[in-house]
Structure formats: C-alpha cells, structure tokens
Design an enzyme around this catalytic site. Structure first.
Site, mmCIF file in Angstrom:
data_model
loop_
_atom_site.group_PDB
_atom_site.id
_atom_site.type_symbol
_atom_site.label_atom_id
_atom_site.label_comp_id
_atom_site.label_asym_id
_atom_site.label_seq_id
_atom_site.Cartn_x
_atom_site.Cartn_y
_atom_site.Cartn_z
ATOM 1 N N SER A 139 0.814 -1.212 0.000
ATOM 2 C CA SER A 139 0.000 0.000 0.000
ATOM 3 C C SER A 139 0.847 1.262 0.000
ATOM 4 C CB SER A 139 -0.916 0.032 1.224
ATOM 5 O OG SER A 139 -1.665 1.232 1.226
ATOM 6 N N ASN A 174 -7.962 -1.736 2.947
ATOM 7 C CA ASN A 174 -8.704 -1.010 1.912
ATOM 8 C C ASN A 174 -10.126 -0.708 2.355
ATOM 9 O OD1 ASN A 174 -6.378 -1.445 0.409
ATOM 10 N ND2 ASN A 174 -7.514 -1.769 -1.479
HETATM 11 C C1 6PG Z 1 -3.369 1.331 -1.496
HETATM 12 C C2 6PG Z 1 -4.742 1.464 -2.111
HETATM 13 C C3 6PG Z 1 -4.839 0.797 -3.427
HETATM 14 C C4 6PG Z 1 -6.247 0.728 -4.026
HETATM 15 C C5 6PG Z 1 -6.785 2.038 -4.418
HETATM 16 C C6 6PG Z 1 -8.038 1.971 -5.261
HETATM 17 O O1 6PG Z 1 -3.342 0.762 -0.412
HETATM 18 O O2 6PG Z 1 -2.368 1.805 -2.043
HETATM 19 O O3 6PG Z 1 -5.671 0.817 -1.268
HETATM 20 O O4 6PG Z 1 -4.390 -0.528 -3.238
HETATM 21 O O5 6PG Z 1 -6.182 -0.028 -5.157
HETATM 22 O O6 6PG Z 1 -7.006 2.832 -3.306
HETATM 23 O O7 6PG Z 1 -9.127 1.418 -4.632
HETATM 24 P P1 6PG Z 1 -10.591 1.672 -5.196
HETATM 25 O O8 6PG Z 1 -10.477 1.849 -6.676
HETATM 26 O O9 6PG Z 1 -11.397 0.462 -4.855
HETATM 27 O O10 6PG Z 1 -11.083 2.916 -4.528
#
Ligand code: 6PG
Length: 494
Positions: free
Chosen positions: A134, A199
C-alpha cells in the site's frame, strides 16, 4: 546494466506499470539487484534505457531469461492486475523454478485466490507469498507498507528486501527507533486479507471525510478556502493522517484558469472491489462491519447520478439554513469524524479477529497497526494509539474497551450526536457517521430489541427462542395463536 547471463539478481519483478517500476527503483536504492520482465517487451527496454539506466537493474525478454538472472532460492515478484493474469504468470513460472524458489504476488488479489494459490504452488514444491503493498506510486518509490502472508518458510528469504524498502516509523516491537512497516502477517491468504481490510478501512475513512466536507459545504456553506484551512488545522491534531492531508490539498487546488478542481469533478465514485470484498467477508462471518459497508453503498448511491438528477427534481426535503454557532459546529463535525473513525477501526479489528479464528491465522493486531502506521493510504497518528492499546493488552477483545479509546469516544460523543441530529434535521445525508453511532449505541446496550425479533420468527415459522431465565442453548417454542402445532424448525444459524 542490461542483459547478463549470470545469476546475480536478488529478486525478479514482473509487471512494469508505475507501481512496479517504482518498487524496483526503491529496491535498487537499498542495494539489491533486480531483474525485470514485462509482457509488453518494449516496456522493459524503455525502463532499462530510462529511469533504470546506470542502475543494478537487469532487463529480461522472457520468463526463462528472468529466472536465469536470479540467485537461489529464486524470488520472483508479480505486480500485475489481480485475477487471471496472476494465475497465468504462476503457470508460466512454475516450469522454470525449482524446490524452495518463491513466487510473490504483490497485487490487490482476493485472499481466497491467495489461499488457493498458496496450496497450488506449494503442491509443486515451491513457496508462495501473497502480499499487500500500500501507498500508491509514491509509497512504492519511497517506502510502502507491505503486508506479506503465505508459505511461512519463504519469509526469511524475502524479509531483508521487504523490510529494507518498506516505510519506517518510530517504535518497533523490539523498542528500536526505526521500525519497518512490514512484518510477516500469517499463512496463506493472511497478508491479502489484512490488505483487503486496510482497503475497507480506507473506504470508511474516505467516506467519513466526504461527509464532513459535505456538512461544511451544505449545512454551513463554507468556501473551499475555509474548508482547506479547517482540514489543515485538523491535520495538526488527533486526525493527523495522510487522507486528511490530501483532502486539505485537494480543497486548495486550482487549475490554470483559477477554478477549484474539486468543484469540476463529477460526483460519482468508482471502486475496484476491495471494499466490497471486505463487506462480503464480514457478512459471511457475521461481523457488524456497518461503517465500511455503508461506505461501499455510499459509492453505489453516488454512481446513480442520472437517477439522482431526476429524483432531485421530484423528491422534497427540508430547506433550512444553519442558525447555530458555526465555529462550535465545525468542532462538532471534527468530533463526529473522530468518534466514527474509532468505530470504523473497532469494526475492522473485530473483522480481523474473526478472520484469524476462521482461517487459523495468528494475527498480531498491534503489529498490523504498526504496519499501517506509515507508508500506506490510511497512515495516521491514530494508528500509533491503536498499537499502544494492543501493546498494553495483546488479547484486547475490543478497541472500545481500551481505556484511551473509551475516554476519547466519551469526550467526542456530545458533538457527534449534535452533528447527526442537525444533519437529519437539515436533510444532509451522513450514512457513515450515523451508522457509526448506531453501532456504538447498539454495542453498549445490554438489551436490544432482538427479543421481539425472535418472537416474530417463532410466531410465523416456529424458529424457537432462548429464554433469559434458562441456560443458553435451550430452545423454546410458543403456540402464539393457539392453533399452531408443537413441531419446531431447526435452530441452525446460517
Ligand atoms: C493502497 C490502495 C490501493 C487501491 C486504491 C483503489 O493501499 O495503495 O488501497 O491498493 O487499489 O485505493 O481502490 P478503489 O479503486 O477500490 O477505490
């Protein structure tokens, strides 16, 4: 360095989208030699001749070449789209690997897939890691939060690389001043489960911030500049976090024409599925993850833009103007956001505790807070407090029962309630903030109205009930109408 024939790379990486490229550069910064491969080969050459130039990065033009460039045990990490591409690359890699080699999936894979893949790869004599990564592009480049799980025997071989490239925060479990935001999470799908929960919490945090913004805008009529200032102030206090920080910046951002970009963005939210998976898992295990699920549904409702446009012209609600103390209400919004955030993390931790029992994972809850403390999207000062709570009491049953959080909620709750009351009165939707309070008020009640619910079930379907004056697991049925039989339904719980 370009293509070489001797096995000298510490790790191989498949998938040179921006996250992959940045992670490779980060690994190389820390002294590791990385071999890279991408299905579209021109990306390999572009990278090698571009930002990888002059670095210890080896370009490979086939899986065979990639594997041939690796030291043993070979470590191959995939950063490709979740789903079928991961299975495809596993099958492409297996014939070229030998016992003890490690395949790593660093994408946002579903934990059920990771459980299945770990068993499959292990059945071939190899080791498997499914890891959450992340922090977006920036995180990958300068220090992400990394949440690995899978074959336990693989961990010592990837630990030095992962912990070197991960974000660092104060206060490791060993008392060290610089702790990496990366540690072993657990077997098979544990790493991806924890990333999925991250998430889900990210969805909750974002929705709470959006509701705070909406209240400021709709109820108080604050300008972007005023809100920018408020978020800047909040970021210096208890809400200090990456998501508050970027909200501050977004609210102050203007395009070349001087227009605020936030006001030009269509109000329909997208999602890739990890929040939904979190909700599905919570429903499967019977955990009241109300706030995250509300956050997912809030995105779904936002996506019904065309319907909302029609409805906005037909359906009515109150049209009131705020007549209270604006400054005091801004503080109330702060408290509502803060208390709701505590509910969200409480629910997220309840979910992980249930998952640990369900899947046999020995999750270190304080360690997870530390991993999320830096590098990731939900990084915050707040997570340091969660870590402290689990350090004090590793078997803490519920975050709300920790002295610190109990007192924090107590202090925030008058403002929290006032915000919801005002929002309801003014017709401003605050689904996450209000469901958080409903959870709190439900969790703290010794007695809920489920006695009536059980009576209803028994009335129409002879589903039976337990009694307060008899031991648990003894089930009773009442002939409510005088015309029912004495045959009862089974008492199983789905
Ligand atoms: C991270 C984020 C990432 C995630 C996006 C998009 O930890 O860097 O969680 O992994 O893919 O935030 O998520 P959504 O498109 O579902 O909002």
């Amino acid at each position: 360095m370009s293509r070489v024939d001797i096995a000298q790379a510490d790790i191989g990486l498949i998938g040179l989208a921006v996250m992959g490229q940045n992670l490779v550069l980060n690994m190389e910064d820390h002294g590791f030699t990385v071999a890279v491969y991408n299905r579209t080969l021109s990306k390999v050459d572009d990278f090698i001749n571009g930002s990888a130039k002059g670095r210890n990065i080896i370009g490979a033009h086939s899986i065979e070449e990639l594997v041939g460039a690796l030291k043993k045990p070979r470590r191959v990490m995939m950063l490709v789209k979740a789903g079928q591409p991961v299975d495809d690359f596993i099958d492409l890699l297996i014939p070229h690997l030998e016992a003890g080699d490690i395949i790593i999936d660093g994408g946002n894979s579903n934990y059920n897939d990771t459980i299945r893949r770990t068993a499959y790869v292990e059945s071939k004599g190899l080791l498997y890691i499914g890891t959450g990564v992340s922090g977006g592009e920036e995180g990958a480049r300068h220090g992400p939060s990394i949440m690995p799980g899978g074959s336990t025997d693989a961990w010592p071989h990837v630990k030095p690389i992962f912990q070197a490239v991960a974000a660092k925060v104060e206060g490791g479990t060993d008392g060290s001043p610089s702790a990496p935001c990366c540690d072993w999470v657990g077997e098979n799908g544990a790493g991806h489960y924890v990333k999925m929960t991250h998430n889900g919490i990210e969805y909750g945090d974002m929705q709470l911030i959006c509701e705070a913004y909406y209240l400021m805008k709709e109820a108080l009529g604050m300008s972007n500049e005023e809100m920018h200032g408020t978020f800047a102030e909040w970021n210096r206090g208890k809400l200090d976090s990456y998501l508050i920080e970027i909200t501050r910046d977004i609210l102050g951002f203007r395009d070349e024409g001087g227009k605020y970009v936030i006001d030009l963005i269509l109000d329909t939210a997208g999602q890739k599925g990890t929040g939904k998976w979190t909700g599905i898992s919570a429903l499967d295990m019977g955990i009241p993850l109300t706030l995250i699920v509300e956050a997912v549904f809030a995105r779904c409702l936002s996506a019904l833009k065309d319907e909302r446009v029609v409805a906005s012209k037909v359906l009515s609600g109150p049209s009131l103007t705020f007549d209270g103390d604006r400054q005091a209400f801004i503080q109330d919004i702060h408290d509502a956001l803060y208390a709701s955030k505590i509910m969200s993390y409480t629910q997220g931790y309840m979910l992980m505790q249930a998952a640990a029992a369900e899947y046999g994972w020995n999750l270190n809850l304080g360690g997870i807070a530390l991993m999320w403390r830096g590098g990731c999207i939900i990084r915050s000062a707040f997570l340091g407090k969660i870590k402290e709570a689990f350090d004090k009491k590793p078997d803490l049953n519920n975050l709300l029962l920790d002295d610190y959080f109990r007192a924090e909620v107590e202090a925030a709750q008058p403002g929290w309630r006032r915000v919801i009351a005002k929002a309801v009165e003014m017709g401003v939707p605050v689904p996450a903030i209000s469901s958080a309070l409903a959870f709190y008020d439900g969790y703290r009640r010794e007695r809920l109205p489920a006695n009536l619910l059980q009576a209803q079930r028994d009335y129409f379907g002879a589903h039976t009930y337990e009694r307060i004056d008899r031991p648990r697991k003894e089930f009773f049925h009442t002939d409510w109408t005088g015309s029912g039989g004495d045959v009862t339904s089974t008492t199983y719980n789905a």
